[in-house]
Design a protein around this motif. Structure first.
Motif, PDB file in Angstrom:
ATOM      1  N   LYS A   5      35.843  70.901  30.007  1.00 15.03           N
ATOM      2  CA  LYS A   5      37.092  70.230  30.361  1.00 15.03           C
ATOM      3  C   LYS A   5      36.888  69.171  31.434  1.00 15.03           C
ATOM      4  O   LYS A   5      37.844  68.683  32.009  1.00 15.03           O
ATOM      5  CB  LYS A   5      38.136  71.248  30.861  1.00 15.03           C
ATOM      6  N   LEU A  28      42.956  64.168  35.498  1.00 16.46           N
ATOM      7  CA  LEU A  28      43.921  64.712  36.437  1.00 16.46           C
ATOM      8  C   LEU A  28      43.652  64.196  37.844  1.00 16.46           C
ATOM      9  O   LEU A  28      44.570  63.826  38.571  1.00 16.46           O
ATOM     10  CB  LEU A  28      43.890  66.236  36.401  1.00 16.46           C
ATOM     11  N   TYR A  64      46.178  71.234  32.048  1.00 10.92           N
ATOM     12  CA  TYR A  64      45.361  71.901  33.064  1.00 10.92           C
ATOM     13  C   TYR A  64      45.890  73.316  33.333  1.00 10.92           C
ATOM     14  O   TYR A  64      45.112  74.269  33.387  1.00 10.92           O
ATOM     15  CB  TYR A  64      45.369  71.060  34.337  1.00 10.92           C
ATOM     16  N   ASN A  81      46.698  76.357  41.751  1.00  8.41           N
ATOM     17  CA  ASN A  81      45.922  76.834  40.610  1.00  8.41           C
ATOM     18  C   ASN A  81      44.611  77.467  41.055  1.00  8.41           C
ATOM     19  O   ASN A  81      44.160  78.448  40.468  1.00  8.41           O
ATOM     20  CB  ASN A  81      45.688  75.700  39.608  1.00  8.41           C
ATOM     21  N   ARG A 117      44.872  67.756  24.107  1.00  8.74           N
ATOM     22  CA  ARG A 117      43.666  68.524  24.439  1.00  8.74           C
ATOM     23  C   ARG A 117      42.474  68.001  23.633  1.00  8.74           C
ATOM     24  O   ARG A 117      41.390  67.765  24.174  1.00  8.74           O
ATOM     25  CB  ARG A 117      43.916  70.006  24.155  1.00  8.74           C
ATOM     26  N   ILE A 130      49.089  65.859  31.569  1.00  7.57           N
ATOM     27  CA  ILE A 130      47.764  66.299  32.006  1.00  7.57           C
ATOM     28  C   ILE A 130      47.874  67.578  32.829  1.00  7.57           C
ATOM     29  O   ILE A 130      47.073  68.498  32.670  1.00  7.57           O
ATOM     30  CB  ILE A 130      47.055  65.164  32.773  1.00  7.57           C
ATOM     31  N   GLU A 131      48.876  67.664  33.687  1.00  5.61           N
ATOM     32  CA  GLU A 131      49.081  68.881  34.470  1.00  5.61           C
ATOM     33  C   GLU A 131      49.375  70.072  33.558  1.00  5.61           C
ATOM     34  O   GLU A 131      48.869  71.177  33.791  1.00  5.61           O
ATOM     35  CB  GLU A 131      50.212  68.695  35.482  1.00  5.61           C
ATOM     36  N   GLU A 157      44.936  75.694  30.625  1.00  5.82           N
ATOM     37  CA  GLU A 157      43.528  76.097  30.735  1.00  5.82           C
ATOM     38  C   GLU A 157      43.334  77.102  31.868  1.00  5.82           C
ATOM     39  O   GLU A 157      42.584  78.070  31.719  1.00  5.82           O
ATOM     40  CB  GLU A 157      42.637  74.875  30.933  1.00  5.82           C
ATOM     41  N   PHE A 172      46.572  71.539  42.871  1.00  9.59           N
ATOM     42  CA  PHE A 172      45.233  72.104  42.757  1.00  9.59           C
ATOM     43  C   PHE A 172      45.097  73.385  43.561  1.00  9.59           C
ATOM     44  O   PHE A 172      44.521  74.355  43.089  1.00  9.59           O
ATOM     45  CB  PHE A 172      44.170  71.099  43.201  1.00  9.59           C
ATOM     46  N   LEU A 194      39.139  66.184  31.215  1.00  9.54           N
ATOM     47  CA  LEU A 194      40.516  66.500  31.588  1.00  9.54           C
ATOM     48  C   LEU A 194      40.661  66.563  33.103  1.00  9.54           C
ATOM     49  O   LEU A 194      41.598  66.003  33.673  1.00  9.54           O
ATOM     50  CB  LEU A 194      40.953  67.827  30.958  1.00  9.54           C
ATOM     51  N   ALA A 195      39.728  67.230  33.759  1.00 11.03           N
ATOM     52  CA  ALA A 195      39.778  67.304  35.222  1.00 11.03           C
ATOM     53  C   ALA A 195      39.665  65.917  35.832  1.00 11.03           C
ATOM     54  O   ALA A 195      40.358  65.593  36.796  1.00 11.03           O
ATOM     55  CB  ALA A 195      38.673  68.221  35.732  1.00 11.03           C
TER      56      ALA A 195
END
Length: 182
Positions: free
Chosen positions: A100, A107, A64, A121, A23, A60-61, A67, A118, A103-104
């Motif tokens: 983020k 991903l 995510y 979520n 992170r 990474i997932e 978050e 996606f 990070l997005a």
């Protein structure tokens, strides 16, 4: 079927250290962060890293999802009024996407952004936020002519504006003020 055994305490700590290190690494850098760098920052060996996260995509997932869990949990926080609760949550939603973004982006590089990961979520976020908007609109504090999807698109568009907080946050303030009824 026998119950799945709980992870050992040290295994849970290692997983948390890996997630914390990843992170921080993704938040600091626009450049691609290697699994070796995450392993080094977490203070764990590569075998431990790959035992917890067999691929970069899985790591990474997991970040995510953590978050998204936090954004969804924030929708349950009480406030003085339904309108205030919604606006506070929208600020949290904005902060998630604004801070983020790397990070997005990571991903999206790893998986197809239109896939079930996606959409699942996204559905969780919508389900968490819908009662906030409904209550705020029912109280008359927030305009009733916008859907949740429209409100979130507005906030997402602002989160994509380039600039630091002193530049972007007044834009967010103006948009959120526009959600209030006259």
């Amino acid at each position: 079927m026998p119950p799945v055994p709980a992870k050992r305490a040290d295994a849970e700590r290692n997983r948390a250290k890996i997630l914390d290190a990843a992170r921080a690494a993704f938040a600091e850098s626009d450049a691609e962060v290697s699994m070796a760098e995450i392993s080094r920052r977490a203070g764990v060996g590569m075998a431990t890293l790959y035992r917890n996260f067999p691929s970069r995509q899985e790591l990474i997932e997991a970040l995510y999802v953590d978050e998204v869990d936090a954004v969804c949990a924030a929708a349950a926080l009480p406030a003085d009024s339904p309108g205030a609760a919604l606006l506070a949550w929208l600020r949290r939603f904005y902060a998630f996407f604004h801070s983020k973004h790397p990070l997005a982006s990571e991903l999206l590089r790893e998986i197809d952004g239109a896939g079930p990961f996606f959409s699942g979520n996204r559905d969780r976020v919508l389900a968490a936020a819908a009662p906030l908007l409904e209550a705020a609109q029912a109280s008359g504090e927030i305009r009733a002519d916008l859907t949740l999807e429209q409100v979130l698109e507005l906030v997402l568009a602002i989160a994509r504006v380039r600039g630091d907080g002193s530049y972007v946050e007044p834009i967010l303030d103006a948009a959120l003020d526009g959600l209030r009824t006259a």
